[in-house]
Design a protein around this motif. Structure first.
Motif, PDB file in Angstrom:
ATOM      1  N   PHE A   1      44.151  56.467  51.261  1.00  0.00           N
ATOM      2  CA  PHE A   1      44.171  57.271  50.037  1.00  0.00           C
ATOM      3  C   PHE A   1      42.767  57.453  49.482  1.00  0.00           C
ATOM      4  O   PHE A   1      42.363  58.569  49.121  1.00  0.00           O
ATOM      5  CB  PHE A   1      45.064  56.604  48.994  1.00  0.00           C
ATOM      6  CG  PHE A   1      45.024  57.284  47.650  1.00  0.00           C
ATOM      7  CD1 PHE A   1      45.681  58.496  47.446  1.00  0.00           C
ATOM      8  CD2 PHE A   1      44.333  56.717  46.589  1.00  0.00           C
ATOM      9  CE1 PHE A   1      45.638  59.128  46.213  1.00  0.00           C
ATOM     10  CE2 PHE A   1      44.287  57.336  45.355  1.00  0.00           C
ATOM     11  CZ  PHE A   1      44.947  58.544  45.158  1.00  0.00           C
ATOM     12  N   GLN A   2      42.005  56.363  49.393  1.00  0.00           N
ATOM     13  CA  GLN A   2      40.639  56.451  48.874  1.00  0.00           C
ATOM     14  C   GLN A   2      39.777  57.369  49.729  1.00  0.00           C
ATOM     15  O   GLN A   2      39.031  58.214  49.218  1.00  0.00           O
ATOM     16  CB  GLN A   2      40.028  55.045  48.810  1.00  0.00           C
ATOM     17  CG  GLN A   2      40.678  54.126  47.803  1.00  0.00           C
ATOM     18  CD  GLN A   2      40.261  52.670  47.993  1.00  0.00           C
ATOM     19  OE1 GLN A   2      39.650  52.311  49.009  1.00  0.00           O
ATOM     20  NE2 GLN A   2      40.595  51.829  47.030  1.00  0.00           N
ATOM     21  N   ASN A   3      39.881  57.210  51.041  1.00  0.00           N
ATOM     22  CA  ASN A   3      39.087  58.046  51.932  1.00  0.00           C
ATOM     23  C   ASN A   3      39.518  59.507  51.852  1.00  0.00           C
ATOM     24  O   ASN A   3      38.694  60.413  52.002  1.00  0.00           O
ATOM     25  CB  ASN A   3      39.214  57.552  53.373  1.00  0.00           C
ATOM     26  CG  ASN A   3      38.170  58.151  54.285  1.00  0.00           C
ATOM     27  OD1 ASN A   3      36.975  58.103  54.015  1.00  0.00           O
ATOM     28  ND2 ASN A   3      38.610  58.748  55.391  1.00  0.00           N
ATOM     29  N   GLY A   4      40.802  59.743  51.613  1.00  0.00           N
ATOM     30  CA  GLY A   4      41.279  61.109  51.465  1.00  0.00           C
ATOM     31  C   GLY A   4      40.665  61.795  50.256  1.00  0.00           C
ATOM     32  O   GLY A   4      40.261  62.960  50.331  1.00  0.00           O
ATOM     33  N   ILE A   5      40.572  61.070  49.138  1.00  0.00           N
ATOM     34  CA  ILE A   5      39.958  61.645  47.948  1.00  0.00           C
ATOM     35  C   ILE A   5      38.471  61.898  48.197  1.00  0.00           C
ATOM     36  O   ILE A   5      37.921  62.943  47.810  1.00  0.00           O
ATOM     37  CB  ILE A   5      40.146  60.714  46.732  1.00  0.00           C
ATOM     38  CG1 ILE A   5      41.645  60.468  46.480  1.00  0.00           C
ATOM     39  CG2 ILE A   5      39.498  61.323  45.496  1.00  0.00           C
ATOM     40  CD1 ILE A   5      42.442  61.721  46.216  1.00  0.00           C
ATOM     41  N   ALA A   6      37.796  60.934  48.856  1.00  0.00           N
ATOM     42  CA  ALA A   6      36.377  61.120  49.174  1.00  0.00           C
ATOM     43  C   ALA A   6      36.189  62.282  50.143  1.00  0.00           C
ATOM     44  O   ALA A   6      35.222  63.048  50.033  1.00  0.00           O
ATOM     45  CB  ALA A   6      35.807  59.831  49.764  1.00  0.00           C
ATOM     46  N   LEU A   7      37.115  62.409  51.091  1.00  0.00           N
ATOM     47  CA  LEU A   7      37.057  63.506  52.053  1.00  0.00           C
ATOM     48  C   LEU A   7      37.204  64.846  51.340  1.00  0.00           C
ATOM     49  O   LEU A   7      36.482  65.812  51.630  1.00  0.00           O
ATOM     50  CB  LEU A   7      38.164  63.337  53.090  1.00  0.00           C
ATOM     51  CG  LEU A   7      38.098  64.180  54.366  1.00  0.00           C
ATOM     52  CD1 LEU A   7      36.818  63.888  55.126  1.00  0.00           C
ATOM     53  CD2 LEU A   7      39.311  63.897  55.235  1.00  0.00           C
ATOM     54  N   ALA A   8      38.117  64.898  50.381  1.00  0.00           N
ATOM     55  CA  ALA A   8      38.262  66.119  49.581  1.00  0.00           C
ATOM     56  C   ALA A   8      36.973  66.409  48.824  1.00  0.00           C
ATOM     57  O   ALA A   8      36.557  67.567  48.695  1.00  0.00           O
ATOM     58  CB  ALA A   8      39.434  65.971  48.609  1.00  0.00           C
ATOM     59  N   GLY A   9      36.330  65.335  48.352  1.00  0.00           N
ATOM     60  CA  GLY A   9      35.072  65.515  47.637  1.00  0.00           C
ATOM     61  C   GLY A   9      33.983  66.107  48.497  1.00  0.00           C
ATOM     62  O   GLY A   9      33.122  66.842  48.006  1.00  0.00           O
ATOM     63  N   ASP A  10      33.994  65.786  49.804  1.00  0.00           N
ATOM     64  CA  ASP A  10      33.005  66.371  50.705  1.00  0.00           C
ATOM     65  C   ASP A  10      33.197  67.880  50.835  1.00  0.00           C
ATOM     66  O   ASP A  10      32.240  68.609  51.123  1.00  0.00           O
ATOM     67  CB  ASP A  10      33.102  65.729  52.095  1.00  0.00           C
ATOM     68  CG  ASP A  10      32.424  64.378  52.149  1.00  0.00           C
ATOM     69  OD1 ASP A  10      31.314  64.245  51.619  1.00  0.00           O
ATOM     70  OD2 ASP A  10      33.010  63.439  52.729  1.00  0.00           O
ATOM     71  N   PHE A  11      34.426  68.346  50.666  1.00  0.00           N
ATOM     72  CA  PHE A  11      34.728  69.767  50.830  1.00  0.00           C
ATOM     73  C   PHE A  11      34.524  70.546  49.540  1.00  0.00           C
ATOM     74  O   PHE A  11      33.956  71.635  49.551  1.00  0.00           O
ATOM     75  CB  PHE A  11      36.186  69.943  51.280  1.00  0.00           C
ATOM     76  CG  PHE A  11      36.384  69.780  52.754  1.00  0.00           C
ATOM     77  CD1 PHE A  11      36.572  70.879  53.566  1.00  0.00           C
ATOM     78  CD2 PHE A  11      36.390  68.533  53.331  1.00  0.00           C
ATOM     79  CE1 PHE A  11      36.757  70.730  54.931  1.00  0.00           C
ATOM     80  CE2 PHE A  11      36.577  68.363  54.684  1.00  0.00           C
ATOM     81  CZ  PHE A  11      36.761  69.470  55.490  1.00  0.00           C
ATOM     82  N   ILE A  12      35.036  70.018  48.431  1.00  0.00           N
ATOM     83  CA  ILE A  12      35.010  70.775  47.175  1.00  0.00           C
ATOM     84  C   ILE A  12      33.732  70.440  46.415  1.00  0.00           C
ATOM     85  O   ILE A  12      33.695  69.543  45.597  1.00  0.00           O
ATOM     86  CB  ILE A  12      36.276  70.511  46.334  1.00  0.00           C
ATOM     87  CG1 ILE A  12      36.550  69.013  46.174  1.00  0.00           C
ATOM     88  CG2 ILE A  12      37.472  71.172  46.971  1.00  0.00           C
ATOM     89  CD1 ILE A  12      37.753  68.707  45.290  1.00  0.00           C
ATOM     90  N   SER A  13      32.712  71.175  46.693  1.00  0.00           N
ATOM     91  CA  SER A  13      31.401  70.928  46.105  1.00  0.00           C
ATOM     92  C   SER A  13      31.192  71.840  44.907  1.00  0.00           C
ATOM     93  O   SER A  13      32.059  72.621  44.513  1.00  0.00           O
ATOM     94  CB  SER A  13      30.316  71.197  47.146  1.00  0.00           C
ATOM     95  OG  SER A  13      30.327  72.560  47.523  1.00  0.00           O
ATOM     96  N   ALA A  14      29.992  71.745  44.327  1.00  0.00           N
ATOM     97  CA  ALA A  14      29.642  72.647  43.229  1.00  0.00           C
ATOM     98  C   ALA A  14      29.644  74.094  43.705  1.00  0.00           C
ATOM     99  O   ALA A  14      29.925  75.019  42.935  1.00  0.00           O
ATOM    100  CB  ALA A  14      28.271  72.277  42.670  1.00  0.00           C
ATOM    101  N   GLY A  15      29.348  74.285  44.992  1.00  0.00           N
ATOM    102  CA  GLY A  15      29.391  75.633  45.537  1.00  0.00           C
ATOM    103  C   GLY A  15      30.785  76.218  45.469  1.00  0.00           C
ATOM    104  O   GLY A  15      30.962  77.427  45.287  1.00  0.00           O
TER     105      GLY A  15
END
Length: 537
Positions: free
Chosen positions: A75-89
């Protein structure tokens, strides 16, 4: 790293932040300083530095530094993984594209959201079974270790550097426009924080910074989307109708415009957005942080859920911004252009919906997003230098963990300084092409090698390196000859190569070259994975 050394570093960073705050208040630039944004920015920085101090006490071995010891849950890695995708861009850029272009902007949102499921189907589970710290660990199970590690490290650093430049320039422009901080100061602060996160906390700190940022970013998106829906009585039809009415092209914004006239470019862009993710080193490293393959699958589930949900919000935020602030002289100039540039649609929408507090929160979250992304990129680049080059190639596996971590920290500092300098050098340049170039290089170098290693037993070391190098050179060369550089940067009238990004040419060329050289190579394929099935089982 001791707590004393970390505290000493904080004593340098915090005064720099406070000095930057004073500069913001004294000399507003662009849109002027926002005290709420400044306060939230400082709060986020202090929280993330506290997490780094906590992580530093738990980072003792190479495994801890590179992969958080494999102790990150699915679960934690999934949220971090989502963070890698959804950037300020994504929050700023994609909403700005929808604001300006309507349907055409949504193509990017759909393309990015389909990238993560492809990662799990193609490489995620196999990576977790075969790899340890980096992509090269996977390739070395089949191919000759020294040459393949050298090439993979080179390709990784090229991808990381181009991605870092774009993020650093984005950080400088965002802070200059929103906080009133001088561009050079913004670069130095981002570089210093990035170095702190990685040098002291390693993957543990980088992961938790990414988790916090992802939660805040998704939360900000949900709050703004709900506010837009409330504003229009929860009627999406009303949002679209208003957006069509205020946009100069009216109903045409609901139809594909730019991409409909160039099918090859549309296909090339789709390949880049969907497949580029599967070759990005800082994303693939995430699958080494979980304890087993089941956790890898769980992390992809939560990551996909977070990414898909966030990009669905772009449909509301982009058209909502157009419907609410489109034509409002408070947010647009006399020509109808957004004040501060096309990426400011979300920021202006936040101000229109919630005043300075919501605008300040969204601005601070956008900056925290950049900090998290550059930390992950830097860790991926530093890991290639220390693990693939120093420990496995030059020292042939005889390096101690302490020396390997020391080299990684030195590489982090070097990458941090380099990224700051390059961010300053490229300050006035159009660097949008660098992100597409990073994706195109990933599609044309690391991704073909990974797929052929995992799924084709006939790949040889010569074939892999030749194919990867040809793809990398083709991606860079065709990008330089294409519209982003040849026309927009160098000022020529027409591009030599018309397709941007060039993935539709460079990626098949990499696959074909790797196959052809492997077939013609008289040396036998190294023993190891006999087939893709063997890789998975």
């Amino acid at each position: 790293m001791t707590a004393g050394k970390f505290a000493k570093t904080l004593s340098v960073v915090i005064p720099a932040l406070m000095a930057g705050t004073s500069a913001m208040a004294a000399e507003p630039a662009g849109g002027g300083a926002n005290p709420t944004a400044i306060g939230m920015f400082i709060a986020i920085v202090l929280v993330t530095l506290g997490i780094t101090a906590w992580a530093a006490k738990r980072t003792r071995s190479a495994s801890d530094f590179y992969t958080a010891g494999g102790h990150i849950s699915g679960f934690q890695n999934g949220i971090a993984l989502a963070g890698d995708f959804i950037s300020a861009g994504a929050l700023l850029g994609l909403a700005g594209l929808v604001y300006a272009s309507g349907f055409d902007g949504l193509i990017f949102a759909v393309g990015y959201s389909t990238g993560l499921p492809l990662v799990v189907f193609l490489v995620a589970e196999r990576l977790r079974k075969l790899g340890r710290f980096t992509i090269a660990d996977v390739l070395a199970t089949r191919l000759d270790e020294r040459p393949i590690r050298m090439f993979t490290a080179f390709a990784t650093l090229v991808i990381v550097v181009f991605y870092l430049i774009a993020q650093m320039v984005g950080a400088g422009q965002l802070i200059r426009l929103l906080f009133g901080l001088d561009y050079v100061y913004a670069q130095i602060i981002v570089g210093a924080l990035m170095i702190c996160y990685v040098v002291f906390g390693g993957m543990m700190a980088t992961t938790w910074v990414q988790i916090i940022k992802a939660v805040m970013l998704i939360g900000a998106g949900i709050v703004m989307a709900l506010a837009v829906l409330v504003h229009f009585g929860f009627s999406y039809d009303a949002i679209i109708s208003r957006a069509i009415a205020v946009h100069p092209r009216h109903e045409a914004i609901m139809l594909p415009q730019v991409f409909s006239g160039s099918p090859l470019q549309t296909i090339s862009l789709g390949l880049t957005l969907m497949l580029g993710t599967a070759g990005l080193p800082h994303v693939l490293m995430r699958f080494f942080t979980v304890p087993d393959t089941r956790a890898a699958r769980v992390s992809v589930f939560w990551g996909t859920l977070g990414v898909s949900g966030f990009f669905a919000l772009i449909f509301i935020l982009g058209f909502g911004a157009l419907a609410i602030i489109g034509g409002d002289p408070t947010y647009v100039d006399a020509k109808g252009a957004l004040r501060g540039g096309g990426n400011m649609a979300t920021i202006h929408l936040a101000h229109a919906l919630g005043g300075s507090p919501l605008m300040g929160f969204v601005s601070a979250v956008s900056f925290a997003t950049i900090l998290a992304v550059v930390s992950g990129l830097t860790l991926a680049g530093a890991s290639s230098v220390s693990h693939d080059l120093y420990a496995r190639t030059f020292r042939r596996g005889r390096a101690s963990e302490a020396s390997e971590i020391r080299v990684s920290r030195l590489a982090t500092i070097g990458l941090g300084v380099l990224s700051v300098l390059l961010g300053i050098v490229f300050q006035t340049q159009n660097v949008a092409y660098m992100i597409s170039l990073a994706y195109a290089i990933a599609c044309s170098s690391t991704l073909p090698l990974l797929l052929l290693t995992l799924y084709w037993g006939g790949l040889t070391t010569r074939g892999a390196i030749t194919g990867g190098m040809v793809g990398l050179i083709a991606a860079v060369t065709l990008t330089i000859l294409g519209p982003p550089v040849w026309v927009k940067v160098l000022g020529n009238a027409a591009p030599i190569f018309p397709i941007d990004p060039p993935t539709i040419v460079s990626m098949p060329l990499a696959f074909f070259t790797a196959w052809l050289v492997s077939v013609l190579d008289r040396s036998r394929a190294p023993a190891g994975l006999a087939s893709g099935v063997g890789a998975a089982e």
